[in-house]
Design a protein around this motif. Structure first.
Motif, PDB file in Angstrom:
ATOM      1  N   SER A 266       0.822  -1.214   0.000  1.00 38.86           N
ATOM      2  CA  SER A 266       0.000   0.000   0.000  1.00 38.86           C
ATOM      3  C   SER A 266       0.847   1.250   0.000  1.00 38.86           C
ATOM      4  O   SER A 266       0.539   2.217  -0.680  1.00 38.86           O
ATOM      5  CB  SER A 266      -0.924   0.084   1.197  1.00 38.86           C
ATOM      6  N   ASP A 267       1.953   1.246   0.774  1.00 39.02           N
ATOM      7  CA  ASP A 267       2.837   2.417   0.818  1.00 39.02           C
ATOM      8  C   ASP A 267       3.476   2.668  -0.540  1.00 39.02           C
ATOM      9  O   ASP A 267       3.565   3.812  -0.999  1.00 39.02           O
ATOM     10  CB  ASP A 267       3.919   2.229   1.879  1.00 39.02           C
ATOM     11  N   GLY A 273       1.628   6.519  -7.070  1.00 38.25           N
ATOM     12  CA  GLY A 273       0.400   7.085  -7.601  1.00 38.25           C
ATOM     13  C   GLY A 273      -0.591   6.063  -8.113  1.00 38.25           C
ATOM     14  O   GLY A 273      -1.429   6.372  -8.973  1.00 38.25           O
ATOM     15  N   LEU A 274      -0.518   4.820  -7.600  1.00 38.39           N
ATOM     16  CA  LEU A 274      -1.458   3.780  -8.004  1.00 38.39           C
ATOM     17  C   LEU A 274      -2.738   3.872  -7.183  1.00 38.39           C
ATOM     18  O   LEU A 274      -2.707   4.272  -6.007  1.00 38.39           O
ATOM     19  CB  LEU A 274      -0.838   2.388  -7.826  1.00 38.39           C
ATOM     20  N   ASP A 275      -3.858   3.491  -7.783  1.00 37.63           N
ATOM     21  CA  ASP A 275      -5.128   3.534  -7.063  1.00 37.63           C
ATOM     22  C   ASP A 275      -5.242   2.421  -6.038  1.00 37.63           C
ATOM     23  O   ASP A 275      -6.063   2.490  -5.125  1.00 37.63           O
ATOM     24  CB  ASP A 275      -6.297   3.452  -8.053  1.00 37.63           C
ATOM     25  N   ARG A 276      -4.412   1.393  -6.175  1.00 36.15           N
ATOM     26  CA  ARG A 276      -4.425   0.252  -5.260  1.00 36.15           C
ATOM     27  C   ARG A 276      -3.104  -0.499  -5.413  1.00 36.15           C
ATOM     28  O   ARG A 276      -2.399  -0.319  -6.414  1.00 36.15           O
ATOM     29  CB  ARG A 276      -5.593  -0.693  -5.569  1.00 36.15           C
ATOM     30  N   PRO A 277      -2.746  -1.357  -4.432  1.00 42.10           N
ATOM     31  CA  PRO A 277      -1.523  -2.160  -4.601  1.00 42.10           C
ATOM     32  C   PRO A 277      -1.695  -3.163  -5.734  1.00 42.10           C
ATOM     33  O   PRO A 277      -2.606  -3.985  -5.716  1.00 42.10           O
ATOM     34  CB  PRO A 277      -1.390  -2.879  -3.249  1.00 42.10           C
ATOM     35  N   ARG A 278      -0.859  -3.080  -6.724  1.00 39.78           N
ATOM     36  CA  ARG A 278      -0.891  -4.027  -7.844  1.00 39.78           C
ATOM     37  C   ARG A 278       0.458  -4.030  -8.547  1.00 39.78           C
ATOM     38  O   ARG A 278       1.197  -3.051  -8.498  1.00 39.78           O
ATOM     39  CB  ARG A 278      -2.010  -3.696  -8.833  1.00 39.78           C
ATOM     40  N   GLY A 279       0.757  -5.144  -9.181  1.00 42.05           N
ATOM     41  CA  GLY A 279       2.003  -5.260  -9.916  1.00 42.05           C
ATOM     42  C   GLY A 279       3.177  -5.678  -9.047  1.00 42.05           C
ATOM     43  O   GLY A 279       3.049  -5.916  -7.849  1.00 42.05           O
TER      44      GLY A 279
END
Length: 458
Positions: A266-267, A273-279
């Motif tokens: 999340s941090d 600048g991601l809307d959610r944790p991904r990748g």
């Protein structure tokens, strides 16, 4: 091809075209009547079950005669699993753990015909094995699902031989896709299902409603040893790649990206600048490896491979493993706030997986030791960190100079006389340069700790 159960359900509802009324895909509909609930899986089973076989193995093990005796005697140990015929000539896929260590293999078809089987290929990392039986006539085959459009909630059937009771069919749904947090494989991306899977089901088929193979059942999550509704299957993408390798190349060469990845927390998501944790974030690139050649950079976030979302190293490795060496994999990457696409070559890890030991000679502290050069290929084969460099001590001869100076197997030589040791050439050059010198400043890594010493040779 068998008509899907969902299509049969839609035809059973008189005067209603559910696909036009429901807000999701036309081939997936919710049962609305008792008639739909009474539809049967039998047509699918009739087509699929003949291609699912029982695999019987026997191995000779040494057993102690008694607790108080060191004497042993040979005992034959039998076990069973399941398999799937994927080629009419008699090619069968099963789990590696089903056949591992077997002295003899026997395959029994659904119609009770028996065959002796030979192993074409085994792969411990993916837990897959390819067998071959000799037959004078074509065998029934379970086709692969090439669409790759399975979704969580889809109906599936598990076919195998649990507990040796005989061929059994259970039903359930796809509970999850791309499970990378189970098992011990670095290439994990399992299909999770609640269809009952028990011991003996290993190597059996997970089938969709079109009668196609979508996965090979491999393990269960259970404290009791029985089915708790949490089973896992190896996706057909990887199964197909291993089968192709067994029938053509013969040796499975594992692709290596050459990038160190970590999940996006999340941090990190907030920072990028991601809307959610991904990748998966790239935090290190190995020089001249596939990632470097393709133009990937430290700080890139890998969002998808070939259009499939990835969130960690295992998921990325799995997607690469479905390609043949020399192919390109399409990476979708977030860089500087925008998405870009890069074609990454599918290449093996550089180096030699099984190097010859180097035995030092002359007047130096390493006399009596054997050393191996670390490389990504070697490190991957023995389970070391792929990025580690240097020479590792593989053996120490008793009462030798190396033993007297305290070297141990597993020590990694990283520096001699202030010079970094990366390759065997570096090591040999320093041995020649310092040959016979009285003091040898040496640094080794032992169990994660750096040890430095000035070794006096005489």
């Amino acid at each position: 091809m068998i008509k899907s159960l969902a299509l049969l359900a839609s035809l059973a509802v008189s005067g209603s075209v559910l696909a036009q009324e429901l807000p999701f895909a036309a081939d997936r509909v919710v049962p609305e009547s008792q008639a739909q609930m009474q539809l049967s899986f039998a047509p699918i089973v009739r087509e699929a079950a003949p291609a699912v076989v029982n695999v019987y193995t026997s191995r000779t093990v040494q057993q102690r005669v008694s607790f108080f005796s060191r004497r042993t005697r040979e005992r034959e140990q039998n076990s069973l699993g399941s398999g799937v015929i994927v080629d009419a000539s008699g090619v069968i896929v099963t789990n590696n753990h089903v056949v591992q260590g077997a002295d003899e293999l026997r395959v029994v078809l659904a119609d009770r015909r028996e065959f002796e089987a030979q192993i074409l290929l085994t792969d411990e990392a993916s837990d897959l094995a390819i067998l071959k039986v000799e037959t004078d006539e074509p065998l029934p085959v379970l086709p692969f699902d090439t669409g790759g459009d399975g979704e969580v909630g889809d109906l599936v059937l598990a076919i195998g031989n649990p507990f040796g009771v005989g061929q059994t069919v259970t039903s359930g749904i796809i509970s999850a896709l791309a499970r990378t947090d189970v098992g011990e494989s670095d290439f994990a991306s399992f299909i999770q299902t609640d269809a009952a899977i028990n011991p003996g089901n290993s190597g059996g088929a997970l089938v969709n409603m079109d009668g196609e193979l979508i996965g090979v059942n491999t393990m269960i999550f259970s404290r009791s040893g029985g089915s708790n509704g949490i089973g896992f299957a190896i996706p057909v993408d990887l199964v197909s790649r291993v089968v192709d390798t067994a029938l053509s190349e013969g040796e499975l060469i594992r692709p290596w990206l050459g990038a160190r990845l970590q999940p996006v927390t999340s941090d990190l998501a907030q920072a990028f600048g991601l809307d959610r944790p991904r990748g998966a974030l790239i935090n290190e690139i190995y020089p001249d490896a596939a990632a470097d050649d393709a133009g990937l950079r430290q700080g890139d976030i890998v969002l998808a491979v070939d259009g499939h979302e990835v969130n960690n190293d295992s998921g990325t490795r799995f997607r690469l493993a479905t390609h043949a060496t020399g192919d390109d994999a399409r990476f979708t990457v977030l860089r500087d706030g925008r998405e870009i696409s890069l074609d990454v070559p599918v290449l093996p890890a550089p180096g030699i997986a099984d190097p010859q030991p180097f035995v030092p000679e002359g007047a130096n502290p390493f006399v009596g030791s054997s050393l191996l050069e670390l490389s990504p290929a070697f490190n991957e084969s023995v389970g070391l960190d792929s990025f580690e460099e240097g020479l590792i001590v593989s053996n120490i001869r008793r009462r030798s100079l190396a033993a007297n100076y305290g070297f141990r197997p597993g020590d990694r030589v990283v520096e001699i006389d202030g010079r970094r040791i990366v390759t065997l050439d570096d090591f040999e050059d320093m041995l020649a340069r310092l040959d016979g010198q009285e003091t040898w400043p040496i640094a080794v890594m032992r169990r994660g700790q750096r040890i430095e010493a000035d070794i006096r040779l005489f």
